[in-house]
Design a protein around this motif. Structure first.
Motif, PDB file in Angstrom:
ATOM      1  N   GLU A 179       2.240   1.622  -3.078  1.00 14.47           N
ATOM      2  CA  GLU A 179       1.815   2.247  -4.566  1.00 14.47           C
ATOM      3  C   GLU A 179       0.992   3.412  -4.247  1.00 14.47           C
ATOM      4  OE1 GLU A 179      -1.531   1.922  -7.397  1.00 14.47           O
ATOM      5  OE2 GLU A 179      -0.139   0.376  -6.704  1.00 14.47           O
ATOM      6  N   ASN A 180       0.884   4.007  -2.517  1.00 17.33           N
ATOM      7  CA  ASN A 180       0.402   5.122  -2.501  1.00 17.33           C
ATOM      8  C   ASN A 180       0.977   6.431  -3.588  1.00 17.33           C
ATOM      9  OD1 ASN A 180      -2.389   4.622  -1.564  1.00 17.33           O
ATOM     10  ND2 ASN A 180      -0.980   4.296   0.727  1.00 17.33           N
ATOM     11  N   LYS A 238       0.857   6.755  -6.744  1.00 21.25           N
ATOM     12  CA  LYS A 238      -0.082   7.006  -6.781  1.00 21.25           C
ATOM     13  C   LYS A 238       0.348   8.771  -6.989  1.00 21.25           C
ATOM     14  CE  LYS A 238      -3.431   3.883  -6.235  1.00 21.25           C
ATOM     15  NZ  LYS A 238      -4.687   3.599  -5.925  1.00 21.25           N
ATOM     16  N   MET A 239       1.038   9.293  -5.483  1.00 21.71           N
ATOM     17  CA  MET A 239       1.185  10.243  -5.126  1.00 21.71           C
ATOM     18  C   MET A 239       2.375  11.046  -6.331  1.00 21.71           C
ATOM     19  SD  MET A 239       1.530  10.271  -0.562  1.00 21.71           S
ATOM     20  CE  MET A 239       2.061  12.195  -0.672  1.00 21.71           C
ATOM     21  N   LEU A 281       4.390  11.426   4.590  1.00 29.27           N
ATOM     22  CA  LEU A 281       4.963  10.339   4.203  1.00 29.27           C
ATOM     23  C   LEU A 281       6.054   9.876   5.534  1.00 29.27           C
ATOM     24  CD1 LEU A 281       5.795  10.297   0.707  1.00 29.27           C
ATOM     25  CD2 LEU A 281       4.198   9.229   2.213  1.00 29.27           C
ATOM     26  N   LEU A 341       0.583  -1.088  -0.119  1.00 28.38           N
ATOM     27  CA  LEU A 341      -0.174   0.008  -0.086  1.00 28.38           C
ATOM     28  C   LEU A 341       0.929   1.251   0.241  1.00 28.38           C
ATOM     29  CD1 LEU A 341      -2.683  -0.854   2.457  1.00 28.38           C
ATOM     30  CD2 LEU A 341      -2.945  -1.033   0.834  1.00 28.38           C
ATOM     31  N   ARG A 342       1.720   1.224   0.792  1.00 27.34           N
ATOM     32  CA  ARG A 342       3.065   2.037   0.954  1.00 27.34           C
ATOM     33  C   ARG A 342       3.227   2.461  -0.616  1.00 27.34           C
ATOM     34  NH1 ARG A 342       8.239   2.270   1.659  1.00 27.34           N
ATOM     35  NH2 ARG A 342       9.446   4.775   2.319  1.00 27.34           N
ATOM     36  N   TYR A 390       4.183  16.544   0.725  1.00 26.17           N
ATOM     37  CA  TYR A 390       3.921  15.557   1.150  1.00 26.17           C
ATOM     38  C   TYR A 390       4.667  14.052   2.169  1.00 26.17           C
ATOM     39  CZ  TYR A 390       0.206  16.648  -2.302  1.00 26.17           C
ATOM     40  OH  TYR A 390      -0.637  17.193  -2.530  1.00 26.17           O
TER      41      TYR A 390
END
Length: 257
Positions: free
Chosen positions: A165-166, A169-170, A208, A162-163, A204
């Protein structure tokens, strides 16, 4: 030497039978009384004693002596017989007491050995059951530990996925946003927009970083939980080893007893 003249001293002789078969004589000497006429010894008619009468008297005296000695020996024999009988009875009583005491001690020792063996057997059975329970508990804890470890690994994989992927995406959104924004304000103020974009990127990045810190804290908590489970499993293993040592000591005591 005693002088037998009657004018110097008077002598009195007393005779009595001291014991059977013998005579005792008592001689008393006294001072003569002055001016006292000493009576003359009366003249007794002579008596002839035959040899046979003397031998009979000697024989009778010897028989009395032998009879007396026989009676003494009989008394001594009776006393010795009584002493021997008393000694025999004493020995019988002593032997009977020793036998009874020995039987009682042997009975008590047998009862003590039976009780001791029963206690040792009961202790072994209890230790065996306790060891089985400890083994079951250890296996259960190890299974729980394996399941939790597997679950943690799965969660870490999902969180990592998930990390990633995020972040992707970011980055894509940031890239798209930067491209669009640059195109829109390129003519106005490229430098200002770049600063704004950098500021957003820092924001951001901070988000993170905070998310990474939170993930690390959560991971540390799970690791501590796993360590606690490992310590509990180690304590269980130590208890099992102590129980096995105690069982071995009891077996050694039973074999030596």
């Amino acid at each position: 030497m005693v002088n037998n003249t009657v004018d110097t001293e008077a002598t009195e002789i007393r005779c009595q039978e001291k014991s059977r078969g013998g005579l005792s004589y008592e001689v008393i000497l006294a001072e003569p009384a002055p001016n006292v006429a000493v009576p003359k010894r009366p003249v007794t008619p002579g008596k002839n004693v035959s040899v046979e009468e003397i031998e009979q008297k000697l024989k009778a005296a010897e028989e009395r002596r032998i009879s007396l000695e026989a009676k003494k020996m009989a008394d001594i024999s009776n006393k010795l017989a009584k002493v021997e009988e008393a000694t025999r009875k004493k020995d019988e009583i002593t032997n009977e007491f020793i036998t009874q005491t020995k039987e009682q001690l042997e009975s008590k020792m047998e009862l003590h050995v039976e009780k001791r063996e029963a206690i040792i057997s009961d202790m072994k059975e209890k230790l065996k059951i306790h060891a089985q329970e400890i083994e079951k508990t250890r296996e259960t804890l190890e299974q729980q530990k394996a399941n939790e470890q597997k679950a943690i690994e799965e969660k870490l994989k999902i969180a990592q996925s998930l990390r990633d992927e995020n972040i992707k995406k970011m980055l894509n959104r940031l890239k798209e946003h930067n491209t669009i924004k640059i195109a829109e304000i390129k003519s106005q103020n490229d430098q200002l927009e770049c600063q704004k974009l950098e500021e957003k990127a820092r924001i951001y990045e901070n988000k993170l970083f905070a998310a990474e810190q939170n993930r690390e804290k959560e991971l540390q908590k799970k690791i501590e939980k796993v360590q606690k489970l490992e310590r509990r499993a180690e304590i269980v293993r130590q208890n099992k080893a102590q129980a096995q040592d105690l069982d071995g000591q009891q077996s050694a005591i039973a074999s030596s007893g």
